[in-house]
Structure formats: structure tokens, C-alpha cells
Write an enzyme that holds these catalytic residues in place. Structure first.
Site, PDB file in Angstrom:
ATOM      1  N   PRO A  58      -1.970  19.229 -44.321  1.00  0.00           N
ATOM      2  CA  PRO A  58      -1.404  18.850 -42.604  1.00  0.00           C
ATOM      3  C   PRO A  58      -0.021  19.462 -42.141  1.00  0.00           C
ATOM      4  CG  PRO A  58      -2.615  17.013 -43.546  1.00  0.00           C
ATOM      5  CD  PRO A  58      -2.402  18.046 -44.544  1.00  0.00           C
ATOM      6  N   TYR A  59       0.829  19.645 -42.990  1.00  0.00           N
ATOM      7  CA  TYR A  59       2.132  20.169 -43.092  1.00  0.00           C
ATOM      8  C   TYR A  59       2.147  21.572 -42.691  1.00  0.00           C
ATOM      9  CZ  TYR A  59       6.450  22.644 -44.074  1.00  0.00           C
ATOM     10  OH  TYR A  59       7.549  23.419 -43.935  1.00  0.00           O
TER      11      TYR A  59
END
Length: 340
Positions: free
Chosen positions: A139-140
Site C-alpha cells: 500500500p505504501y
């Protein structure tokens, strides 16, 4: 002109502030101090708050006469992003949306976005160029890629001039007060292990690389900072209108090689107890990620100046200035007493 640097009291942000001030730029910092420290920016106007706070952002832009934005503030821990994806989308994506809305509403036409090599995911190439496919694996990295596209879409609609800089593996320090105080990156992680009398950990040694450990492109944080100065000036003088560029050295260093340099710099290289211990590889770790830095060199005339030993030596100087390293062992640790 005056630049707003979001996240300017953090590790990377404070180096950007230092470099921009050294280049004669006026700077104001906006930071929520969740990971930043006020002592990193003692002589710079500091507004404490979040980019999610639209009215605060608008007031800061207006009261300080801001004419350009450098957006460094973000959550950046890969493992945390996997556990808390909505938190990362809120902080990194919604925070950027609010900032862009207020900046363009205030007539600001220069925007510098701190992105990441995490947008590439696990590229199967020797050198990662900006045209390499972006397939983030956490997700980052996804939030950074969404951020890049958001900036580009806003630019197309408003005429905003922008640069998105994709950092590779950042290390080192330009001044002890600006040292990386966390332990999530490789260099401080190994420092902490050695300080605690424990061997460094190497995550996997069966990758398809010469020594079996991951290969990364480590770049000095001072070089990251000068890349921002070059991009800011390119935006200001019109040489840059829409740039996405890697920021790296274009040289790969294996994790085992990097640990070896750290052991040499810390004076533990000859100690058997400090030999790295191999543990299982982490899910999603690509074997090799090394930048092609041709685009930023051609567009801005920028190139990295520091080598790996510079990074480690400066980081160790900073680490010893903020932590008690008297416990760094120079002999084998005493084994624990048997349990009876």
C-alpha cells in the site's frame, strides 16, 4: 520566492530545508511532528499541523507568501502500510489532495512531490528507468504512485509545473542533528543491533544475486536534498514543467556488502559475534532494485556525489551523537546463565 516544505522537521525533510536555505531559498515548514523534531529546524518558521487540515494549509500559504511547495510529509513504513492500508491512503493520498487543492486555489504554480522507488514494485531489470512498469507490491508504494498521478492530473487541469522525485534507498546524514532517529532503514537497524550486542540480520541469502542477498541503490540523504534544490530551481526558472525522475547513484550494493561496511565503520568487523545472521527473506523483497539516473542528470544536471562509506560514516557520527553507544561491544557477548 518562499517554499513550503511539508514534513520539513523529519529526517529527509530537514535535509531538504538545510540544502534549500544554503542555496538562498526562503523556507517555511509544515509538520505534524508525528516523526519530526523541532530541533531539526531551529531557525525556520515552523507551523505545527497536518496537510489534512485545509484551513491551516491555506492560512500558512497566505501568511508566509508561499510561491512553491515541496511535499515531503508522508507515512512511509512498508510493513505498517500492509497492516493499516486505510491509514496510509488517508495520510498520503487524502493529505496530498487537500494540499493540492489549497495550493492551486492560492495560485501556486510550482509543486515538488517526494515519491519513491516503491512505485516500481519488483522490477526484473538491471537498471530501473522511469519508463519501467510501475507495479507496487504494498500500500505504501501504491499511495506514492497514486500521488504521482494525482499531481500530473492536477497539472494538466491547472498548468501547475511539477516534479516527482523517486527516491531509492536513503542513508547518511549531513549534520548530526539531522540524523535518522528511527530503526526501520537498514543502516540504523544494523547500528541498533550492534549497539545491543547482537549480530546484524540479513533477510535471505538465496536471491539471484552474486552473494545471494538483495541488491539496492543506496543514496546519501544530502544528495537527495540537492536533487530537491535542483528541481526547485528548474521549476522556478521554467526549465522543468513536468518531470518524473529517479534519484539514485545507479550503483548496486548488496545487503551483505553494506553490512560489511557498517561493521568496518563501527569497529566491529573483526568480531565473530558481529557476523551477520541470515533469517528468512521478507515477502515482497525484490532481488535487485538499482536506479538509472540518466533522466535527472539530463534535465537538471544533478548527480550523486557521495559513496557508500560516506553514507555509513556520516550516519554513525550522527548516531553516536544522539545515542549512548557505550554498549557497542568489541568482544564476544557474555552468554546467558543457564536456567536451573
Amino acid at each position: 520566492m518562499t517554499w513550503l516544505v511539508t514534513g520539513g522537521a523529519g529526517y529527509i525533510g530537514a535535509h531538504v530545508v538545510l540544502a534549500m536555505r544554503a542555496a538562498g531559498e526562503r523556507v517555511v515548514v509544515l509538520d505534524d511532528l508525528s516523526t519530526g523534531d523541532t530541533d531539526r529546524v531551529p531557525d525556520v518558521p515552523l507551523v505545527v499541523g497536518s496537510v489534512l487540515d485545509g484551513p491551516l494549509v491555506a492560512r500558512t500559504l497566505r501568511e508566509h507568501g508561499v510561491t512553491g511547495v515541496v511535499h515531503v510529509a508522508a507515512k512511509k513504513q512498508v510493513e505498517e502500510s500492509v497492516r493499516r492500508p486505510l491509514h496510509y491512503y488517508r495520510e498520503n493520498v487524502e493529505g496530498l489532495r487537500v494540499l493540492l487543492e489549497e495550493a492551486t486555489g492560492a495560485g501556486i504554480d510550482r509543486f515538488l512531490f517526494s515519491s519513491s522507488a516503491a512505485v516500481y514494485g519488483m522490477p526484473d531489470v538491471d537498471l530501473v528507468g522511469e519508463d519501467t512498469g510501475c507495479r507496487p507490491v504494498n500500500p505504501y508504494g501504491t499511495t506514492k504512485l497514486v500521488g504521482e498521478r494525482m499531481v500530473a492530473d492536477v497539472a494538466a487541469a491547472t498548468g501547475l509545473r511539477y516534479a516527482s522525485l523517486r527516491y531509492f534507498n536513503v542513508a547518511g546524514t549531513a549534520a548530526p542533528a539531522l540524523t535518522d532517529r528511527g530503526v526501520s532503514n537498514l543502516v540504523p537497524m544494523v547500528f541498533q543491533r550492534l549497539q545491543d550486542g547482537q549480530p546484524p540480520l540479513v533477510f535471505g541469502d538465496t536471491h539471484d544475486t552474486p552473494d545471494g542477498t538483495c541488491i539496492r541503490d543506496f543514496v546519501h540523504v544530502a544528495d537527495i536534498a540537492t536533487a530537491h534544490v535542483a528541481a526547485a530551481r528548474g521549476l522556478a526558472d521554467g526549465r522543468v514543467t513536468a518531470l518524473t525522475a529517479n534519484v539514485g547513484r545507479g550503483e548496486g550494493v548488496s545487503v551483505r556488502e553494506m553490512v560489511g561496511v557498517i561493521r568496518e565503520v563501527t569497529g566491529t568487523a573483526g568480531e565473530a559475534w558481529s557476523e551477520p545472521v541470515v533469517v528468512p527473506p521478507r515477502a515482497g523483497d525484490p532481488a535487485r532494485v538499482v536506479a538509472s539516473a540518466d533522466r535527472i542528470r539530463a534535465a537538471l544536471g544533478w548527480t550523486a556525489r557521495h559513496d557508500v562509506r560516506d553514507m555509513v560514516s556520516s550516519a554513525w557520527e550522527g548516531w553516536t551523537s544522539i545515542r549512548d553507544v557505550s554498549s557497542v561491544r568489541v568482544s564476544a557477548p557474555v552468554p546467558p546463565a543457564p536456567v536451573v
